[in-house]
Structure formats: C-alpha cells, structure tokens
Scaffold this motif. Structure first.
Motif, PDB file in Angstrom:
ATOM      1  N   ARG A 173      -1.557 -20.604  17.298  1.00  0.00           N
ATOM      2  CA  ARG A 173      -1.455 -22.027  16.972  1.00  0.00           C
ATOM      3  C   ARG A 173      -0.101 -22.478  17.509  1.00  0.00           C
ATOM      4  NH1 ARG A 173      -3.095 -23.893  11.094  1.00  0.00           N
ATOM      5  NH2 ARG A 173      -5.087 -23.219  12.023  1.00  0.00           N
ATOM      6  N   HIS A 202     -13.557 -23.603   9.239  1.00  0.00           N
ATOM      7  CA  HIS A 202     -12.859 -24.588   8.410  1.00  0.00           C
ATOM      8  C   HIS A 202     -12.448 -23.971   7.075  1.00  0.00           C
ATOM      9  CE1 HIS A 202     -13.356 -28.273   5.575  1.00  0.00           C
ATOM     10  NE2 HIS A 202     -12.088 -28.085   5.866  1.00  0.00           N
ATOM     11  N   ASP A 260      -6.631 -24.254  18.142  1.00  0.00           N
ATOM     12  CA  ASP A 260      -6.240 -22.849  18.023  1.00  0.00           C
ATOM     13  C   ASP A 260      -6.818 -22.075  19.210  1.00  0.00           C
ATOM     14  OD1 ASP A 260      -4.965 -23.366  15.651  1.00  0.00           O
ATOM     15  OD2 ASP A 260      -6.511 -22.468  14.367  1.00  0.00           O
ATOM     16  N   SER A 295      -8.361 -24.123  12.940  1.00  0.00           N
ATOM     17  CA  SER A 295      -8.302 -25.539  13.287  1.00  0.00           C
ATOM     18  C   SER A 295      -8.563 -25.757  14.771  1.00  0.00           C
ATOM     19  CB  SER A 295      -6.924 -26.123  12.935  1.00  0.00           C
ATOM     20  OG  SER A 295      -6.678 -26.037  11.557  1.00  0.00           O
ATOM     21  N   ASN A 326     -11.591 -34.266  15.802  1.00  0.00           N
ATOM     22  CA  ASN A 326     -12.322 -34.406  14.532  1.00  0.00           C
ATOM     23  C   ASN A 326     -13.549 -35.300  14.660  1.00  0.00           C
ATOM     24  OD1 ASN A 326     -12.457 -33.759  11.691  1.00  0.00           O
ATOM     25  ND2 ASN A 326     -11.895 -35.889  11.274  1.00  0.00           N
TER      26      ASN A 326
END
Length: 596
Positions: free
Chosen positions: A569, A525, A533, A530, A391
């Motif tokens: 995922r 997003h 992935d 995410s 992030n």
C-alpha cells in the motif's frame, strides 16, 4: 432555411496548418458585430457526453481585427471573450491545439484530421440563429486528403468545392454547425443505401484487409430495420432535414471503444481486432460489440438527437443541463441496440439471449445498484458517472446498463398486461410522433421530467407509473426472472468457475496486479484490503501476471479457507488475513422453454 438565410451569415473557416504540432487555425468573420462589444464563447461540453470539458482550454492564441486594425479581445471567464466595439466587420482568428484522440474532441496529425464543432467553433452571442458558412481548407501539401462530413455543401453558384471535398459548407444555425463532425484524410470508405437514403462508412487508422463488404451488409440491415421501426409507412429517414447523407466515422486503434451521436452522423472508436477481415468466414468475437455500437449510435438519430428531454431542448452549452431521464434516452437506446441486431437478422435468438444475460449479470454485479437509482444516476451523470473512481462499483449504477433492463422490464410488463397487443415499441413510436419527427422543423420541445408514465398509458393503455417509481426512481432489483418467464424464457444463475474468490476487481500494472475495486461486503473488504493495493503474495506465493496468476493460485484453495495476503500500500508492505469467499454466481443464463 431560406427564411434564415436572410440574416447575415457567420463565416467560419478551419485549416489544419500544423500537422506535426497538432494545431488548427479557426477563423470567424462577423459581418455585423454587436456595437456594444461582441461576446463569443466556446461550449463547455458536447451533447451526448455529460461532463464539463472546457474546450476553450485548447485555444492557444486568439486575436481580433476589423479590416487591418487590431481590436482588443478580453477573456471574461473559462469560456467567454469580449471583443471591443468596432464599426465594421470583425474577424477573429484562433490557434487550437488538437490532440484528443476520442469521439468528443479534435485530433490532427500527418495522417488525418478529425474534429467536433464544439472543439473549434466560437458561438457568437446574439447571433446563434444566423446561418453559418464553413470553409474547410486543406493542410499544407495534402497527400490525397479527402473530406468526409454530413454537413451539406454550399449550393450557391459562386461557392467553391474541390473534388476532394475542400470548400464551403452551410449550416442553418450554430446548433447545426457544431452537430456535424468532420474527418479529413485517406481512410477506407464504403457507401450504401438504406431505404433509399445515402449512407457512408469511413474507417481511419490501420486496418489491414478489412472486410468492408461484410460490414456494410450487416450495417445496412440494422439501419433499415430501425428506419422501418420509426417510419413503417414512409421509411423516411430523419436526417434529410439537415443533410443529404448519414456518415459513420470510425477511428480504429488497438484497443479503443466508444461512440458519440450527431444528427446525421456518428463518431465511433473501435478496436482493430474487432473488425472482420477478407478471407475469414468467422468474424472476430468482438465484431458483435462493434455492430452493437453502430446500432446504438444510429438509434440515437431518433432517440436523443430528436426525441429529447426538455432539459436539452435546446442545449445549454455553457453549464450542466441536469435531467433525471437519461435512463430513457441512453438506457432505452442500450436496450434497443442489441434488440435490433436480432430483429435485423444480424444475430440469432440464442446469441441475443446470451448477450442479454451478460447485461443482466453486469448490473447484478454492481453493489451500487442498492445505493443509487437510475434516475439519480441520470441527474448525477456530470459529477459521478463521468467522474468514476475506485469506489464506483460500490456507490453508483449505470443509467445505460440498468436503464436498458428497466426498458426490458417495462416492455415485458406491457406485453403481459395487453396479451402481446402492445409493447415498448408503441411507446417509442409515440415519443417519435410527439417529440421527435418535427423537432428541427419548428417543434423544438422535449419530454418533461414527469411526462413519461402518462405517455406510456396513452400509447399502450397500461398504467406503469408504480413500476416506473419502483424501478427507475427506486433501488430495488427488477423482477426479470418472473417477467421473462411470461415470454417462455427461463433465467438461472451459475458460477463461471469453482475457484474461491477475493471479491475484488483487478487491473494490470506491468508485471503486477493491482486491486482496482474491493466490492463492498466482500472478502477483501472485510479483511481490510483496499483499491490501489498492489498484490504481492498469497501464503507466501508471489502473485504476478505471468505464471503465478491470481486465478492459478486460488485453484489450490477452497471457499472458507483463511489465507495471508501480502500487498504494497503505497511503499509500505502489509499483510492481511482473509477468508476466501465462494465463487460468485455471476453467469446469468437465459434459455427458451417450450411454452411461455
């Protein structure tokens, strides 16, 4: 130096005794240990790299003796040991594991040995100001190994020194001892003078046919331009206070990049493909990147190693030392590194403007610039910038890259308000005069956290306190388009391609493509994709790193179209409907106009 040598010196030695096991033997002899019990420690971090690294974790074994008698030694915490009281000289021996191939630690194998002092030398509490003598010992059966370091040799009449450089060196105190890294081995070496000062470039690793003469020709220009920048009248280099020469130590691998500054040397890592080779007139595309790194670390000889924030004067190596000023010390250095490629003639103006445009584009692509100021980025370097996660692009900004643009904006503002009579150059020279020139000669003070605006005003007559508040302590975008226009430079934006976008950053994982970051507010997003992935397919067409690349698949679509994106995922297959975004205007073009 002579005054301090009256203190009993601390005697260190370092031997790469187990090359295949990557182990060093470090010894320390303390002539007058603390009679209450001597405390020793290893630094928790290395200056220039703002992360707790716990170098003591690489100590495999440690023991203490006084004469022939073993002395108890007890570990107190992560970094400190206490040696039991003894009445005579104390010798401490440690075996240190050295397999960190970076500019920060220690690395030894059958080809070479490199170490920073923070990785191998113990601090003797209460005797940090004592002189230190270091004996560098050769490895078993050395195959023509030589020693390369900026640490000055011991000049005593009885001091021993081999022609390979193995022998005794001297440091005026512990801070100096850990600020001169050492390279041992059989590297490629070339020497040159810059403004009369000796310089040495050392390249470790396989670099077939490396063009050392070309590299030195360019690096010499950069060094001389920086020396004349800070000392236009004397051209005196600052490292003469602690060394007889400056050493560039470069470890070359397939894909490495990085640097760490020291007071009379720098440790670098470079990619083999970025270095020029004999017989090729055109240098590799990455060669400018390497020269920029050299310029950056050499500029640190003044800015950071001598001009410091007050929080680093002196360094406190047992715990974090927070400052909100890294945007000045790293950011300004990042501004001047490429600028000195231009000023030295290594690159031309169009190339410089292209490089600057990429820097601007890099900062503008980071959504985190709206959430974190460069002052906050500086303060949180220990916990956020040096501990980035998936992030990071959405949450933080680099005090290097945006700090360099703050420097550019301040430079242009000063030039505009003084009708080109003053610039950021005047600020840097005042910083050098006030805080740097005498730093290691009894004037160890640093720039206070709030002292920079007044210093700018003193140097240039311009009050930029409001700009600093908004640009460095605030989160607004810089008015670079308007400021560059005052210098006759037009800034425009364009898309690098016509493909629609998922607004993601990716990384390869074997034949697969993995989302490294989903940009906040972007197509991925909003669709629910995410980081981490693994991309499987778009509208049923496999995504891979071979023929079916993401780019080739997206060329069949238009922005605004909806697609189904399959991903794994963890071990679960998922499908998301995504609306493709327009290609970002990610290319910043800077072009000179006919008139400012």
């Amino acid at each position: 130096m002579n005054r301090k040598l009256k203190s009993k010196p601390l005697l260190y030695s370092l031997e790469p005794f187990d090359l295949s096991g990557h182990r060093l033997r470090a010894t320390l002899r303390i002539t007058e240990p603390d009679p209450k019990g001597q405390i020793i420690s290893m630094p928790a971090w290395i200056p220039g790299s703002y992360l707790i690294r716990d170098f003591s974790r690489h100590v495999e074994h440690i023991s203490a003796k006084s004469g022939t008698q073993a002395i108890a030694i007890t570990k107190l915490d992560n970094h400190r040991w206490r040696v039991a009281p003894c009445q005579a000289a104390l010798t401490i021996t440690a075996v240190i594991y050295a397999w960190d191939l970076s500019v920060r630690g220690a690395h030894v194998d059958e080809t070479h040995c490199f170490f920073n002092g923070t990785s191998v030398f113990f601090q003797v509490h209460g005797q940090e100001d004592h002189p230190c003598r270091l004996s560098l010992l050769p490895p078993p059966n050395p195959a023509r190994w030589n020693v390369f370091t900026s640490l000055p040799p011991d000049t005593r009449a009885n001091a021993k020194m081999s022609r390979n450089g193995f022998g005794t060196y001297i440091a005026e105190n512990y801070d100096a001892l850990i600020d001169h890294p050492v390279e041992m081995g059989t590297p490629e070496v070339i020497k040159f003078d810059a403004c009369g000062a000796k310089h040495e470039m050392v390249f470790t690793g396989l670099v077939p046919n490396i063009d050392l003469k070309r590299i030195v020709q360019d690096v010499k220009k950069i060094c001389e331009a920086q020396i004349r920048f800070f000392e236009p009248e004397t051209t005196r280099v600052p490292f003469l206070d602690s060394a007889k020469k400056y050493v560039f130590m470069t470890m070359v691998t397939g894909d490495a990049y990085g640097g760490l500054e020291h007071r009379a040397s720098t440790a670098l890592m470079a990619s083999r493909k970025d270095l020029p080779t004999i017989g090729h007139d055109k240098a590799p595309e990455g060669y400018q990147t390497f020269l920029g790194l050299v310029s950056h670390e050499y500029f640190h000889t003044w800015n950071v190693k001598r001009i410091k924030p007050a929080a680093f004067a002196p360094y406190k190596l047992a715990s974090e030392s927070h400052t909100r000023l890294l945007w000045i010390f790293e950011g300004f250095t990042s501004y001047y590194d490429d600028l000195f490629l231009l000023r030295s003639g290594v690159i031309d103006r169009p190339t410089y403007l292209k490089t600057l445009g990429k820097q601007i584009a890099s900062v503008m692509s980071m959504p985190g610039r709206h959430k974190q100021s460069v002052a906050e980025s500086s303060f949180d370097a220990w916990t956020r910038y040096y501990k980035q996660d998936e992030n990071a692009a959405n949450a933080i900004i680099s005090y290097y890259t945006k700090g360099s643009l703050v420097a550019l904006a301040l430079d242009l503002t000063i030039r505009l308000q003084t009708e080109q009579q003053h610039s950021l150059d005047d600020v840097m020279r005042l910083l050098w005069e006030r805080f740097g020139r005498d730093f290691y000669q009894g004037n160890p003070i640093g720039l206070s956290e709030k002292g920079f605006p007044q210093l700018v005003r003193e140097a240039t007559g311009v009050d930029v306190s409001d700009e600093i508040y908004r640009w460095a302590y605030g989160r607004e975008d810089l008015p670079l388009k308007q400021l560059l226009a005052t210098q006759g430079i037009n800034m425009t934006w364009q898309s690098g391609n016509t493909r629609p976008s998922l607004d993601i950053r990716t990384r390869k994982q074997g034949e697969h493509l993995v989302i490294a970051a989903a940009l906040e507010g972007g197509a991925a997003h909003l669709a629910g994709l995410s980081a981490h992935d693994l991309l499987v397919a778009i509208d049923g067409v496999r995504v891979d790193t071979g023929a079916n690349t993401l780019e080739s698949i997206l060329t069949s679509y238009q922005p605004g179209q909806k697609v189904n994106v399959h991903v794994f995922r963890r071990d679960e297959l998922r499908c998301f409907e995504l609306t493709l975004a327009s290609p970002p205007k990610a290319d910043c073009l800077l072009q000179e106009t006919s008139k400012p």
